[in-house]
Write a protein that holds these residues in place. Structure first.
Motif, short mmCIF file in Angstrom:
data_model
loop_
_atom_site.label_atom_id
_atom_site.label_comp_id
_atom_site.label_asym_id
_atom_site.label_seq_id
_atom_site.Cartn_x
_atom_site.Cartn_y
_atom_site.Cartn_z
N VAL A 23 -24.37 10.57 13.79
CA VAL A 23 -23.78 10.55 15.13
C VAL A 23 -24.16 11.85 15.84
N ILE A 62 -19.34 6.75 21.73
CA ILE A 62 -19.98 7.29 20.54
C ILE A 62 -21.44 6.86 20.54
N LEU A 64 -24.76 6.56 18.22
CA LEU A 64 -25.23 6.51 16.83
C LEU A 64 -26.75 6.60 16.86
#
Length: 171
Positions: A23, A62, A64
């Motif tokens: 991440v 988020i 990734l």
């Protein structure tokens, strides 16, 4: 002279699974309150009446690096608080060198998945939007804030802001 604490390292966990090195970036919740302007006779101006939190007030994004089947499978979570995330960061005080832990815990589910583009030889990333029902911020072991929308909990600096309201509602 005081200097800021800067994020040096972090890790993400999804339902306890360690995503170290996967991440590169998160956007923590941008806390926003829902207000309504109110002005009555004898008031020379309006005040903002606090009506709780805006829709999306504790959402987060988020990123990734690449694709992960385990995280993609979490798209099917059916309950509003079905997935737990944890951001564990280490901030460094630039004046003293002290490393300060910061933790963000959330519960929610994914509501958006942007797989980006796929091009040979280019870096790829998937972006997820997480719609949260729970948010907790802890810095250096001190609970700074806790918001639990499903259980009518809102604490700031150890003060339970909604304690009396819950009692008044029989909760």
């Amino acid at each position: 002279m005081a200097l800021p604490r800067k994020l040096k390292y972090f890790n993400m966990f999804f339902d306890g699974d360690n995503y170290a090195g996967m991440v590169p970036e998160i956007t923590p919740p941008k806390l926003t309150k829902k207000t309504e302007d109110y002005q009555a006779g004898g008031m020379p101006g309006a005040i903002a009446v606090d009506l709780g939190f805006d829709a999306g007030a504790i959402d987060m994004d988020i990123t990734l690096g690449g694709m992960d089947a385990g995280l993609l499978k979490k798209w099917g979570i059916a309950t509003a608080d079905g997935m737990q995330t944890r951001f564990a960061g280490s901030y460094q005080d630039e004046a003293t060198g002290e490393a300060v832990p910061c933790e963000i815990q959330t519960r929610g589910r994914f509501t958006e998945l942007d797989p980006g583009t796929a091009k040979t030889g280019d870096d790829t990333s998937h972006k997820y939007t997480l719609k949260n029902t729970y948010f907790k911020l802890t810095i250096a072991g001190e609970e700074i804030m806790e918001i639990d929308l499903l259980n009518m909990i809102y604490k700031v600096g150890g003060v339970d802001v909604l304690e009396k309201h819950r009692a008044n509602c029989g909760l």
